[in-house]
Design a protein around this motif. Structure first.
Motif, PDB file in Angstrom:
ATOM      1  N   LYS A  60      17.434  93.888 137.288  1.00 29.82           N
ATOM      2  CA  LYS A  60      18.837  93.690 137.643  1.00 29.82           C
ATOM      3  C   LYS A  60      19.546  92.878 136.561  1.00 29.82           C
ATOM      4  O   LYS A  60      19.086  91.810 136.167  1.00 29.82           O
ATOM      5  CB  LYS A  60      18.935  92.972 138.987  1.00 29.82           C
ATOM      6  CG  LYS A  60      20.367  92.771 139.465  1.00 29.82           C
ATOM      7  CD  LYS A  60      20.381  92.049 140.808  1.00 29.82           C
ATOM      8  CE  LYS A  60      21.824  91.800 141.275  1.00 29.82           C
ATOM      9  NZ  LYS A  60      21.856  91.028 142.549  1.00 29.82           N
ATOM     10  N   LEU A  61      20.686  93.386 136.108  1.00 29.58           N
ATOM     11  CA  LEU A  61      21.451  92.703 135.064  1.00 29.58           C
ATOM     12  C   LEU A  61      22.489  91.776 135.697  1.00 29.58           C
ATOM     13  O   LEU A  61      23.693  92.042 135.666  1.00 29.58           O
ATOM     14  CB  LEU A  61      22.127  93.724 134.135  1.00 29.58           C
ATOM     15  CG  LEU A  61      21.209  94.516 133.208  1.00 29.58           C
ATOM     16  CD1 LEU A  61      21.984  95.584 132.455  1.00 29.58           C
ATOM     17  CD2 LEU A  61      20.506  93.599 132.214  1.00 29.58           C
ATOM     18  N   ASP A  62      22.037  90.658 136.252  1.00 25.54           N
ATOM     19  CA  ASP A  62      22.981  89.684 136.785  1.00 25.54           C
ATOM     20  C   ASP A  62      23.330  88.686 135.678  1.00 25.54           C
ATOM     21  O   ASP A  62      22.826  88.775 134.551  1.00 25.54           O
ATOM     22  CB  ASP A  62      22.407  88.985 138.016  1.00 25.54           C
ATOM     23  CG  ASP A  62      21.044  88.369 137.752  1.00 25.54           C
ATOM     24  OD1 ASP A  62      20.695  88.181 136.564  1.00 25.54           O
ATOM     25  OD2 ASP A  62      20.325  88.069 138.715  1.00 25.54           O
ATOM     26  N   SER A  63      24.181  87.739 135.986  1.00 25.60           N
ATOM     27  CA  SER A  63      24.696  86.823 134.953  1.00 25.60           C
ATOM     28  C   SER A  63      23.603  86.059 134.214  1.00 25.60           C
ATOM     29  O   SER A  63      23.626  86.002 132.969  1.00 25.60           O
ATOM     30  CB  SER A  63      25.694  85.844 135.578  1.00 25.60           C
ATOM     31  OG  SER A  63      26.860  86.541 135.977  1.00 25.60           O
ATOM     32  N   PRO A  64      22.609  85.440 134.901  1.00 25.79           N
ATOM     33  CA  PRO A  64      21.565  84.716 134.159  1.00 25.79           C
ATOM     34  C   PRO A  64      20.795  85.608 133.199  1.00 25.79           C
ATOM     35  O   PRO A  64      20.485  85.206 132.075  1.00 25.79           O
ATOM     36  CB  PRO A  64      20.657  84.181 135.276  1.00 25.79           C
ATOM     37  CG  PRO A  64      21.522  84.114 136.485  1.00 25.79           C
ATOM     38  CD  PRO A  64      22.443  85.288 136.368  1.00 25.79           C
ATOM     39  N   VAL A  65      20.496  86.834 133.640  1.00 30.56           N
ATOM     40  CA  VAL A  65      19.767  87.767 132.778  1.00 30.56           C
ATOM     41  C   VAL A  65      20.624  88.199 131.597  1.00 30.56           C
ATOM     42  O   VAL A  65      20.173  88.228 130.449  1.00 30.56           O
ATOM     43  CB  VAL A  65      19.301  88.997 133.591  1.00 30.56           C
ATOM     44  CG1 VAL A  65      18.728  90.065 132.670  1.00 30.56           C
ATOM     45  CG2 VAL A  65      18.259  88.579 134.623  1.00 30.56           C
ATOM     46  N   LEU A  66      21.875  88.516 131.856  1.00 30.30           N
ATOM     47  CA  LEU A  66      22.790  88.912 130.776  1.00 30.30           C
ATOM     48  C   LEU A  66      22.936  87.796 129.754  1.00 30.30           C
ATOM     49  O   LEU A  66      22.935  88.037 128.542  1.00 30.30           O
ATOM     50  CB  LEU A  66      24.148  89.289 131.354  1.00 30.30           C
ATOM     51  CG  LEU A  66      24.232  90.635 132.083  1.00 30.30           C
ATOM     52  CD1 LEU A  66      25.545  90.750 132.843  1.00 30.30           C
ATOM     53  CD2 LEU A  66      24.090  91.787 131.108  1.00 30.30           C
ATOM     54  N   ASP A  67      23.058  86.564 130.241  1.00 34.34           N
ATOM     55  CA  ASP A  67      23.186  85.406 129.337  1.00 34.34           C
ATOM     56  C   ASP A  67      22.026  85.353 128.357  1.00 34.34           C
ATOM     57  O   ASP A  67      22.220  85.196 127.149  1.00 34.34           O
ATOM     58  CB  ASP A  67      23.219  84.105 130.149  1.00 34.34           C
ATOM     59  CG  ASP A  67      24.647  83.637 130.429  1.00 34.34           C
ATOM     60  OD1 ASP A  67      25.510  83.868 129.575  1.00 34.34           O
ATOM     61  OD2 ASP A  67      24.883  83.057 131.495  1.00 34.34           O
ATOM     62  N   LEU A  68      20.805  85.487 128.879  1.00 31.44           N
ATOM     63  CA  LEU A  68      19.610  85.356 128.042  1.00 31.44           C
ATOM     64  C   LEU A  68      19.439  86.535 127.085  1.00 31.44           C
ATOM     65  O   LEU A  68      19.051  86.342 125.925  1.00 31.44           O
ATOM     66  CB  LEU A  68      18.373  85.206 128.921  1.00 31.44           C
ATOM     67  CG  LEU A  68      18.273  83.888 129.702  1.00 31.44           C
ATOM     68  CD1 LEU A  68      17.030  83.872 130.567  1.00 31.44           C
ATOM     69  CD2 LEU A  68      18.252  82.703 128.740  1.00 31.44           C
ATOM     70  N   ILE A  69      19.716  87.739 127.555  1.00 31.64           N
ATOM     71  CA  ILE A  69      19.576  88.900 126.660  1.00 31.64           C
ATOM     72  C   ILE A  69      20.614  88.825 125.540  1.00 31.64           C
ATOM     73  O   ILE A  69      20.326  89.174 124.390  1.00 31.64           O
ATOM     74  CB  ILE A  69      19.711  90.219 127.446  1.00 31.64           C
ATOM     75  CG1 ILE A  69      18.575  90.344 128.467  1.00 31.64           C
ATOM     76  CG2 ILE A  69      19.668  91.415 126.492  1.00 31.64           C
ATOM     77  CD1 ILE A  69      18.636  91.585 129.330  1.00 31.64           C
TER      78      ILE A  69
END
Length: 499
Positions: free
Chosen positions: A402-411
């Protein structure tokens, strides 16, 4: 190859059992942009026509060369010459040293002795590839280690096969690299059959451990059912090929054909006793006959073949539609560590589990600019709380991508770190290509490669930043819509209901 040399080679090929439709196919020199020497249709050729056939015994591999037999198959294996490419390279050097006494003498004389691949570039030119995956994939140090540890000792152990006076001429490190480059750029993979020991002229022995092989792909051809098996791929690890029943082989005539993205009009198919080059579409007279490299990205084309494909791209740019860029898992881990304030060691247990469960350690971005699910899953794994981590491990399943905000931030941070690995910016590379006067050809190709990778990175990064902005806007709007809590006890209606 001059015309007399070509005719001599074609005569050898046909006298050795190969067939070629000389009325349909000819050979000529094209411009460097069109691949140099290649094949051309001499007349209109319909689909499903066989242009030439190669008996399996005429392919050159460690299974068809007589050297392993002369050396002794047991000792050959004890010296690990049946693993990797070192054994095949030694076979090719030995066959080459036999000159015309070798069955493949006339064929070996047609192969290139110089290459434009990065394996032969100067350190200055290699610096132009900084940030790309090309240099680390050259494997030059590993190849030279195999040469010194395996090949040299094997040669020294059999002066009867490798006369000392011939070592510097036919078995030098330079010749080793030349033969390795011939394999890298011209070999084919062919799936084994149950008649697969082709060391004799036309005799074949059945042996479950033998066969032939490719760096381009070869498909099964079933003339009765009209089927083909597209599962064959270009190998990077020949030990894997041993297990998969694939051998790497040099295939005379077939390696004269050029390849270009999206241009394939013939394909090499294998049958029980021979290989066939068959047209996959109609070819008009005068057209070049193109084989396939499986539409490789420019970084792989440059590494293996010493050239890049430059074609129109959407938006007006030029490059290779098959370009890719690799993101190593340690960049994701580095992004997580920098954001969370933890060191990499604290995540080691999760990384080990990820790899044990078959997770990737390299993620590939393509020109569709989509984020691979695996990189999103790994990022979420790193972000899990201790309880969530234990639960995921207990289930034996990685988190959903899932591309939620925390994941998007790190990627996003990982992609920014990846971009920082290049020594130049995308804009600088574009300017270099605009003013390329006096530029070396190696530098020009290196800029094309790194620019193609940067386009993917920058476009993917912009897409993720847009997704993150949308996620944050959505979150902000949700927060604004939430009623402010002014609860001071049950309402009148609630009180009345209670009574």
């Amino acid at each position: 190859m001059s015309l007399p040399e070509l005719e001599q080679f074609l005569s050898w090929f046909q006298n050795s059992g190969g067939t070629i439709d000389r009325d349909a196919i000819g050979f000529k020199y094209f411009s460097s942009a069109e691949g140099g020497r290649g094949a051309v249709a001499l007349k209109n050729i319909e689909k499903d026509q066989t242009l030439f056939t190669i008996p399996r015994y005429l392919t050159l591999s460690s299974k068809t060369s007589t050297l392993p037999e002369k050396f002794g198959h047991k000792i050959w294996k004890e010296r690990a010459l049946d693993k990797g490419w070192s054994g095949l390279i030694l076979c090719m050097m030995w066959e080459d040293a036999q000159a015309l006494n070798s069955k493949w003498g006339p064929y070996l004389e047609t192969l290139p002795t110089a290459f434009d691949t990065p394996m032969f570039w100067s350190e200055k030119d290699l610096q132009e590839l900084e940030g790309t995956s090309v240099v680390e994939k050259l494997g030059k140090e590993d190849a030279e280690r195999d040469y010194h540890d395996k090949v040299v000792s094997a040669i020294q152990s059999r002066p009867d096969l490798f006369p000392p006076g011939t070592i510097t001429i036919h078995y030098s490190l330079e010749r080793y690299h030349v033969m390795g480059s011939r394999i890298l750029s011209r070999s084919f993979d062919v799936e084994r059959t149950n008649t697969d020991d082709y060391t004799g002229d036309e005799e074949m022995n059945t042996d479950a451990d033998r066969s032939t092989g490719n760096a381009m792909d070869v498909d099964v051809h079933d003339e009765q059912a009209g089927k083909e098996d597209n599962s064959i791929r270009a190998p990077e690890d020949e030990e894997e090929d041993e297990e998969d029943g694939i051998d790497v082989s040099m295939v005379p005539i077939a390696d004269l054909l050029n390849a270009r993205f999206g241009s394939e009009n013939v394909k090499l198919f294998y049958e029980e006793n021979e290989l066939k080059m068959i047209t996959t579409k109609r070819i008009s007279a005068g057209e070049q006959i193109w084989n396939t490299y499986d539409d490789l990205p420019n970084n792989e084309l440059l590494r293996k073949y010493g050239h890049v494909d430059i074609l129109p791209l959407p938006g007006g740019a030029k490059g290779n539609p098959a370009d890719v860029v690799e993101i190593r898992a340690d960049l994701v881990l580095s992004a997580f560590s920098s954001q969370s304030g933890t060191d990499a060691a604290s995540s080691a247990e999760r990384i080990d589990w990820w790899l044990e469960e078959g997770g990737d350690d390299i993620f590939v971005l393509e020109t569709d600019y989509e984020v691979p699910e695996a990189i999103a899953s790994l990022t979420r794994l790193l972000c899990l709380s201790s309880d969530e981590w234990e639960k995921a491990r207990g289930k034996g399943k990685p988190p959903k991508p899932k591309l939620d905000s925390p994941v998007l931030d790190l990627i996003i941070i990982a992609l920014q770190k990846r971009i920082a690995q290049y020594s130049s910016t995308m804009k600088e590379d574009e300017q270099i290509l605009e003013t390329k006067e006096g530029m070396s050809f190696n530098k020009y190709q290196a800029v094309i490669v790194r620019l193609g990778e940067k386009r993917i990175l920058h476009t993917t990064l912009q897409r993720l930043q847009n997704l993150l902005a949308a996620e944050k806007a959505k979150s902000d709007n949700t927060q604004k819509r939430k009623p402010v809590s002014t609860f001071e006890g049950p309402s009148k209606s609630m009180k009345k209901a209670r009574r």
